[in-house]
Design a protein around this motif. Structure first.
Motif, short mmCIF file in Angstrom:
data_model
loop_
_atom_site.label_atom_id
_atom_site.label_comp_id
_atom_site.label_asym_id
_atom_site.label_seq_id
_atom_site.Cartn_x
_atom_site.Cartn_y
_atom_site.Cartn_z
N ASP A 348 -2.19 -12.73 41.31
CA ASP A 348 -2.77 -12.42 40.01
C ASP A 348 -1.66 -12.13 39.01
N THR A 349 -1.66 -12.87 37.93
CA THR A 349 -0.57 -12.82 36.95
C THR A 349 -1.15 -12.63 35.56
N ASP A 350 -0.66 -11.62 34.84
CA ASP A 350 -1.16 -11.32 33.50
C ASP A 350 -0.54 -12.23 32.46
N LEU A 351 -1.39 -12.72 31.58
CA LEU A 351 -0.96 -13.49 30.42
C LEU A 351 -1.55 -12.79 29.20
N PHE A 352 -0.69 -12.26 28.33
CA PHE A 352 -1.12 -11.33 27.29
C PHE A 352 -1.37 -12.03 25.96
N LEU A 353 -2.42 -11.57 25.27
CA LEU A 353 -2.63 -11.95 23.88
C LEU A 353 -1.61 -11.18 23.04
N ARG A 354 -0.97 -11.89 22.11
CA ARG A 354 0.10 -11.29 21.32
C ARG A 354 -0.11 -11.58 19.83
N ALA A 355 0.63 -10.85 19.03
CA ALA A 355 0.58 -11.07 17.58
C ALA A 355 1.05 -12.48 17.24
N GLY A 356 0.60 -12.96 16.09
CA GLY A 356 1.02 -14.29 15.67
C GLY A 356 0.38 -15.41 16.47
N ASP A 357 -0.82 -15.15 17.04
CA ASP A 357 -1.57 -16.17 17.80
C ASP A 357 -0.82 -16.62 19.05
N ARG A 358 0.06 -15.74 19.56
CA ARG A 358 0.84 -16.11 20.72
C ARG A 358 0.16 -15.65 22.00
N ALA A 370 -4.36 -5.48 15.35
CA ALA A 370 -5.51 -6.16 15.94
C ALA A 370 -5.89 -7.38 15.12
N ASP A 371 -6.50 -8.35 15.78
CA ASP A 371 -7.03 -9.53 15.10
C ASP A 371 -8.53 -9.34 14.88
N ALA A 372 -9.06 -9.97 13.84
CA ALA A 372 -10.45 -9.76 13.48
C ALA A 372 -11.12 -11.09 13.13
N PHE A 373 -12.43 -11.14 13.34
CA PHE A 373 -13.25 -12.26 12.90
C PHE A 373 -14.68 -11.77 12.72
N THR A 374 -15.48 -12.56 12.06
CA THR A 374 -16.90 -12.24 11.85
C THR A 374 -17.75 -13.23 12.63
N TYR A 375 -18.64 -12.69 13.45
CA TYR A 375 -19.57 -13.52 14.21
C TYR A 375 -20.94 -13.44 13.55
N ASP A 376 -21.46 -14.59 13.15
CA ASP A 376 -22.77 -14.67 12.52
C ASP A 376 -23.70 -15.48 13.43
N PRO A 523 -24.68 -10.35 10.91
CA PRO A 523 -23.30 -10.62 11.30
C PRO A 523 -22.67 -9.39 11.94
N ALA A 524 -21.70 -9.64 12.80
CA ALA A 524 -20.93 -8.55 13.43
C ALA A 524 -19.46 -8.78 13.13
N HIS A 525 -18.77 -7.69 12.78
CA HIS A 525 -17.33 -7.75 12.50
C HIS A 525 -16.59 -7.32 13.75
N GLN A 526 -15.81 -8.23 14.31
CA GLN A 526 -15.21 -8.08 15.63
C GLN A 526 -13.71 -7.87 15.52
N SER A 527 -13.16 -7.06 16.44
CA SER A 527 -11.72 -6.81 16.47
C SER A 527 -11.22 -6.91 17.91
N ILE A 528 -10.06 -7.53 18.07
CA ILE A 528 -9.40 -7.63 19.37
C ILE A 528 -8.01 -7.00 19.23
N ALA A 529 -7.79 -5.92 19.99
CA ALA A 529 -6.49 -5.25 19.97
C ALA A 529 -5.57 -5.89 21.00
N HIS A 530 -4.26 -5.86 20.73
CA HIS A 530 -3.28 -6.38 21.70
C HIS A 530 -1.92 -5.72 21.46
N ASP A 531 -1.93 -4.37 21.50
CA ASP A 531 -0.68 -3.63 21.42
C ASP A 531 -0.40 -2.99 22.77
#
Length: 551
Positions: A348-358, A370-376, A523-531
């Motif tokens: 099992d190997t971790d692959l991390f979400l990073r800033a700058g869409d990396r 954190a990155d954000a988007f709106t789901y409608d 709509p829902a306002h969504q956030s994904i943290a990756h720090d």
């Protein structure tokens, strides 16, 4: 049957010799349907020395009784096995074969333990109905539920209006109209959890709604947790892009863990496509097909050789014995024999979400925003490919994801080009640190392979339906199921994070209303943290490359 209901079967006997071992299949789709007759090939099996029985299940086609999906298959399976074993010309030993629904009828009969049943060969069937059949991650499998239920409704209407051709024609035209409009209208109807189309036509639904009302009823088609009760050999066959991919793997693994003589074959196949080696927009090669199996011979011949081993143990089989596990590794497009599933050597190997869409193997740093988007729900992300079984507008398999990745409600994270091949074989999971301003929402994660030309194709995906405290970051674990895929050197890995894949899964309306009542959406306002304190990652079962021999 034990309650007096008559079920009807076609029986195919060899023209010479006998007594013969019996091969039985029980299906609700019509025992003479040409497409299925080609798949089942009863004449071919009879020519090879088997007495073959193809039965319409209760309430379907030529059989009497009321049609209720799943409900009677255990008792009817037991009674039918005993009847088939006593047919003239039978040697008393019965094996069962078939795919999907009639893969499950095998497991149900086996759980009932008729003494004459000696082996089963379930193909592309599930283990836990809430993990691929009725639902996935808490979301309804709307993509299969609606077209399957409508299609099965044709036989129901023909029985209901058998004496009134005018009424039959009107009823069929209305039902076919809903099937024809499924992509643009029928899938969209609300409430999804109590879909209006079933009452409109007076037909049975796949089972999602009943399983919500009567959770205990799901046991009528649940294999999960009961494989050890089946003291029989099983040949489990599935596809990486089949809607029941994980169920096939789980049934095999549980049977082996219980010490049963199980075998597993997994190809680059969808639920209904396995004969050409071509799926989605990828050509895996003709050797990937069931006609060649990597030049081991036709699957049908392998299966009959395996049945002969268990139903006529004194007879010689011309087929070499199958390995415990036969996997098709996508990317390198090769069949590989294994001794186990899952592979113990996978790490099992971790692959991390990073800033700058990396997307990176090194952990995130402090201060990454954190990155954000709106789901409608009124404009959900469309389903494009995958391990699915839906109406024809939504083909399964690996497909170009450009249309999905261009949307503002899909977060896209990508690695640098790989310097060497990376094999992922096993179960993939994502761990998101996520927040929403809605009381409930969905999280969808997809793993893709991006080729050197920039084309991104889906490998695995999954969904989880979450109850949330608005604004609070929590860990959400998304099960993407399993694969065997080599990401080649110069390719990149890509991960999507979004909140819908419609109409594969029903839309979360973000209101908290029960799905059998909800008709309003927001709509829902969504956030994904990756720090560093709130990482988000995907966990890959990486198979180390074989050590290179020293010169």
């Amino acid at each position: 049957m034990r309650d007096g209901v008559v079920l009807r079967a076609d029986v195919y006997r060899p023209t010479t010799g006998g007594p013969w071992p019996v091969l039985l299949t029980r299906l609700p789709y019509g025992k003479n349907l040409p497409m299925l007759a080609a798949l089942m090939d009863p004449v071919g099996k009879a020519r090879r020395g088997f007495l073959v029985v193809v039965q319409d299940t209760r309430g379907r086609s030529a059989s009497d009784g009321e049609w209720e999906p799943w409900t009677s298959e255990m008792d009817d399976g037991y009674d039918t096995v005993r009847w088939a074993a006593a047919l003239p010309g039978s040697n008393g030993s019965v094996g069962m074969f078939g795919a999907s629904y009639f893969g499950n009828t095998q497991w149900m009969a086996a759980l009932a333990k008729p003494p004459e049943l000696k082996a089963i060969s379930p193909m592309v069937t599930w283990s836990e109905p809430d993990d691929g059949l009725f639902a996935r991650g808490g979301a309804q499998e709307l993509g299969i539920t609606v077209p399957w239920s409508l299609t099965q409704g044709v036989d129901t209407l023909m029985r209901r209006h058998a004496d009134d051709r005018m009424a039959l024609g009107q009823a069929l035209m209305a039902l076919v109209g809903d099937l024809d409009a499924i992509a643009n209208t029928t899938y969209w109807e609300l409430p999804a959890g109590h879909h209006p189309v079933y009452e409109r036509h007076g037909i049975a639904e796949l089972g999602y709604e009943r399983s919500r009302r009567e959770p205990e009823w799901s046991a009528s088609c649940r294999v999960a947790g009961r494989q050890a009760e089946v003291d029989l050999p099983s040949l489990n066959t599935g596809g990486w892009y089949d809607i029941f991919c994980q169920g096939t793997l789980d049934n095999y693994a549980a049977a082996r863990a219980a010490g049963r003589p199980a075998k597993l074959i997994m190809g680059p196949w969808s639920h209904t496509g396995n004969a050409t080696g071509y799926l989605g927009d990828v050509n895996f090669g003709m050797a990937a097909s069931t006609e060649l199996l990597g030049f081991r011979g036709r699957f049908a011949d392998q299966e009959l050789g395996w049945f002969r081993q268990w139903l006529t143990p004194d007879a010689e089989s011309p087929q070499p014995e199958l390995p415990p596990v036969l996997l098709f590794v996508m990317g390198t497009n090769q069949w590989r024999e294994e001794q186990e599933w899952p592979l113990s050597r996978a790490v099992d190997t971790d692959l991390f979400l990073r800033a700058g869409d990396r997307l990176a193997f090194d952990a995130p740093e402090a201060g990454e925003e954190a990155d954000a988007f709106t789901y409608d729900p009124a404009d959900p992300v469309p389903t494009v490919g995958g391990a699915l079984l839906m109406s024809n507008e939504f083909p399964p398999g690996p497909l170009d994801q450009a249309r999905v990745e261009a949307r503002p409600d899909v977060l896209v994270y990508t690695t640098d080009p790989l310097t060497e091949d990376l094999e992922v074989t096993g179960r993939v999971r994502a761990h998101l640190t996520a927040a929403t301003d809605a009381p409930t929402t969905d999280w969808v994660v997809r793993l893709c392979d991006v080729d050197p030309g920039g084309v991104s194709r889906n490998v695995v995906d999954g969904i989880v339906r979450a109850v949330a405290t608005p604004g609070e970051f929590t860990e959400q674990v998304v099960d993407l199921w399993s694969t065997s895929h080599v990401f080649r050197a110069r390719h990149r890995l890509r991960v999507h994070v979004t909140s819908s894949s419609f109409p594969r899964w029903d839309r979360n309306l973000n209101t908290g209303e029960p799905s059998d009542q909800g008709t309003r959406s927001r709509p829902a306002h969504q956030s994904i943290a990756h720090d560093s304190a709130r990482p988000s990652r995907i966990v890959l079962p990486v198979v180390p490359a074989p050590a290179k021999e020293q010169a």
